[in-house]
Design an enzyme around this catalytic site. Sequence first.
Site, PDB file in Angstrom:
ATOM      1  N   ASP A 343       0.858  -1.185   0.000  1.00 23.16           N
ATOM      2  CA  ASP A 343       0.000   0.000   0.000  1.00 23.16           C
ATOM      3  C   ASP A 343       0.899   1.242   0.000  1.00 23.16           C
ATOM      4  OD1 ASP A 343       1.095   0.238   2.516  1.00 23.16           O
ATOM      5  OD2 ASP A 343      -0.803   0.285   3.585  1.00 23.16           O
ATOM      6  N   ASP A 345       1.348   4.724   2.397  1.00 26.35           N
ATOM      7  CA  ASP A 345       0.910   5.312   3.657  1.00 26.35           C
ATOM      8  C   ASP A 345       1.270   6.793   3.712  1.00 26.35           C
ATOM      9  OD1 ASP A 345       0.409   2.586   5.136  1.00 26.35           O
ATOM     10  OD2 ASP A 345       2.434   2.415   4.320  1.00 26.35           O
ATOM     11  N   ASP A 443      -3.341   4.311   2.791  1.00 23.79           N
ATOM     12  CA  ASP A 443      -3.694   4.620   4.181  1.00 23.79           C
ATOM     13  C   ASP A 443      -3.408   6.098   4.441  1.00 23.79           C
ATOM     14  OD1 ASP A 443      -4.336   1.996   4.739  1.00 23.79           O
ATOM     15  OD2 ASP A 443      -2.429   1.536   5.727  1.00 23.79           O
TER      16      ASP A 443
HETATM   17  N1  CTP Z   1       1.012   0.994  11.553  1.00 22.09           N
HETATM   18  C1  CTP Z   1       0.443   1.389  12.719  1.00 22.09           C
HETATM   19  N2  CTP Z   1      -0.890   1.152  12.955  1.00 22.09           N
HETATM   20  C2  CTP Z   1      -1.642   0.519  12.018  1.00 22.09           C
HETATM   21  C3  CTP Z   1      -1.067   0.113  10.809  1.00 22.09           C
HETATM   22  C4  CTP Z   1       0.288   0.366  10.605  1.00 22.09           C
HETATM   23  O1  CTP Z   1       1.106   1.958  13.565  1.00 22.09           O
HETATM   24  N3  CTP Z   1      -2.931   0.316  12.261  1.00 22.09           N
HETATM   25  C5  CTP Z   1       2.428   1.290  11.321  1.00 22.09           C
HETATM   26  C6  CTP Z   1       3.279   0.059  11.427  1.00 22.09           C
HETATM   27  O2  CTP Z   1       4.232   0.239  12.435  1.00 22.09           O
HETATM   28  C7  CTP Z   1       3.950  -0.062  10.091  1.00 22.09           C
HETATM   29  C8  CTP Z   1       3.635   1.229   9.350  1.00 22.09           C
HETATM   30  O3  CTP Z   1       2.564   1.832  10.050  1.00 22.09           O
HETATM   31  O4  CTP Z   1       5.317  -0.185  10.247  1.00 22.09           O
HETATM   32  C9  CTP Z   1       3.257   0.965   7.933  1.00 22.09           C
HETATM   33  O5  CTP Z   1       2.354  -0.113   7.881  1.00 22.09           O
HETATM   34  P1  CTP Z   1       2.178  -1.041   6.635  1.00 22.09           P
HETATM   35  O6  CTP Z   1       1.700  -0.256   5.491  1.00 22.09           O
HETATM   36  O7  CTP Z   1       1.329  -2.186   7.050  1.00 22.09           O
HETATM   37  O8  CTP Z   1       3.642  -1.631   6.410  1.00 22.09           O
HETATM   38  P2  CTP Z   1       4.834  -1.158   5.495  1.00 22.09           P
HETATM   39  O9  CTP Z   1       6.032  -1.210   6.347  1.00 22.09           O
HETATM   40  O10 CTP Z   1       4.522   0.126   4.826  1.00 22.09           O
HETATM   41  O11 CTP Z   1       4.942  -2.335   4.460  1.00 22.09           O
HETATM   42  P3  CTP Z   1       4.281  -2.422   2.998  1.00 22.09           P
HETATM   43  O12 CTP Z   1       5.337  -1.961   2.076  1.00 22.09           O
HETATM   44  O13 CTP Z   1       3.955  -3.861   2.809  1.00 22.09           O
HETATM   45  O14 CTP Z   1       3.071  -1.557   2.980  1.00 22.09           O
HETATM   46 MN    MN Z   2       2.709   0.413   3.749  1.00 22.95          MN
HETATM   47 MN    MN Z   3      -0.374   0.655   5.546  1.00 19.11          MN
END
Ligand code: CTP
Ligand code: MN
Ligand code: MN
Length: 519
Positions: A343, A345, A443
């Site tokens: 995703d 963020d 997100d």
């Molecule tokens: N996070 C959080 N609370 C949530 C979801 C995520 O604090 N409800 C934080 C997590 O610590 C995470 C960061 O936001 O490290 C990003 O989350 P995520 O998108 O799930 O992981 P990524 O590290 O960005 O991996 P990806 O590349 O797969 O998206």
């Molecule tokens: Mn992410």
């Molecule tokens: Mn995320």
Amino acid sequence: MDSPQAVHLGPRKKRPRQMGSSGGSMPHDIRFRDLVLFILEKKMGTTRRAFLMELARRKGFRVENELSDSVTHIVAENNSASDVLEWLQLQNLRASSELQLLDISWLIDCMGAGKPVEMAGRHQLVVRRNSSLSPVSGSQSVPVPAVQKISQYACQRRTTLNNYNQLFTDAFDILAENDEFRENEGSCVAFMRAASVLKALPFPIISMKDTEGVPCLGDKVKSIIEGIIEDGESSEVKAVLNDERYKSFKLFTSVFGVGLKTAEKWFRMGFRTLSKIKSDKSLKFTHMQKAGFLYYEDLVSCVNRAEAEAVSVLVKEAVVTFLPDALVTMTGGFRRGKMTGHDVDFLITSPEATEDEEQQLLHKVTDFWRQQGLLLYCDLIESTFEKFKLPSRKVDALDHFQKCFLILKLHHGRVRGGEHGRVRGGEQSSQQEGKGWKAIRVDLVMCPYECRAFALLGWTGSRQFERDLRRYATHERKMMLDNHALYDKTKRVFLEAESEEDIFAHLGLDYIEPQERNA
Ligand code: CTP
Ligand code: MN
Ligand code: MN
């Protein structure tokens, strides 16, 4: 663990086990076509040779099983140049002037760099006598990695994306995931910590000796490392990859909106494929799962950096329309320098906005996209944030900020190079073929301006880095940290922060850059 190796070591002679080509392991793409490597078995042994060959092939090197005229680089360990030349003569192959004779240290440096490195003097084989007994002289072979004390906490390690131990960390990631699916929490954490610490090592593990002094490696973990060194693969991992439950959970949870509970239910009901689940009339799906199925192909294909940048422009354009002073920061994996993610963020905050304006922003932004037909899915969660509430004790606690989990329609025209660089999966449903856009998971998090440093640190990840930051704060500093605040239990005060650097400083930690948080 049993030691199946012993079975093979008997009378079999001189037949190097063939890996990569005819062995059980996967064929690898050759990235460096100018080099043809041959690794000498002499004084190295079959298993170690097989292991090094697999390692090099995984990095895109062409490694031959047999010596031939096409070989350009011969790599040897504990052999002098004259040892190798002597051996070459026995093979009826004379060393041409182009043929490079290299010490294993060159290959190890290449593995570290992920590409062929320049052949320095220390890499070239020299005539050496009784190498194993003589004290270390200028051009010794294997560099002894200086294992400085490595911390058990990821927040005291620098973990870049340059992973020297992917062979092992892939294995532990799979084992941890399997334990997550089986809700074996202790074992899951142990494997995650092992994977994490190996990602931070500045050298590849090539023998068990390299694991000395490395924390977070228990007996179980070590036996798996040993298995991989000996066989090039782990029997435990192989078993997991063939396991019905693991395969089903992996498949089911790849659908947006499907967590462990739903996966468990479907598995118990006997489902094994998504198409059976999708077409089953008796199942009820949440809105999230419906969207997950509808945009499945796009969402599993991962977001690349060009797409993430295009989404960033889309988000910034929309946000500043309603709050011109707002600050929008890409967080998550892309902030850590990753080239792909599941995703994109973003953290949004505004120094001037009133509480009301702050609360309205995500509503306005999502309505704006809805009107343009870009909002494919939206789950907006209102803030439950309260000032001066003690940070959560749980290492995996969710935060209280207002946020939304979205699926946005990203037109290819908005992506740099998007019209050309597109890859279409073969089994893409005809209904979505050539649709001119891609569904992307996004997100958005809105936080009060005073919290921005904590929110940024919390949303940058990695998850393991965050968990260890909190664990470190609790156990080493008697402090409580979460995405909103840092509280000093001894002094009974909240510690303010303007930046991530401030938070590291409060915790008495050296600052770790986002690109070094890929724990
Ligand atoms: N996070 C959080 N609370 C949530 C979801 C995520 O604090 N409800 C934080 C997590 O610590 C995470 C960061 O936001 O490290 C990003 O989350 P995520 O998108 O799930 O992981 P990524 O590290 O960005 O991996 P990806 O590349 O797969 O998206
Ligand atoms: Mn992410
Ligand atoms: Mn995320």
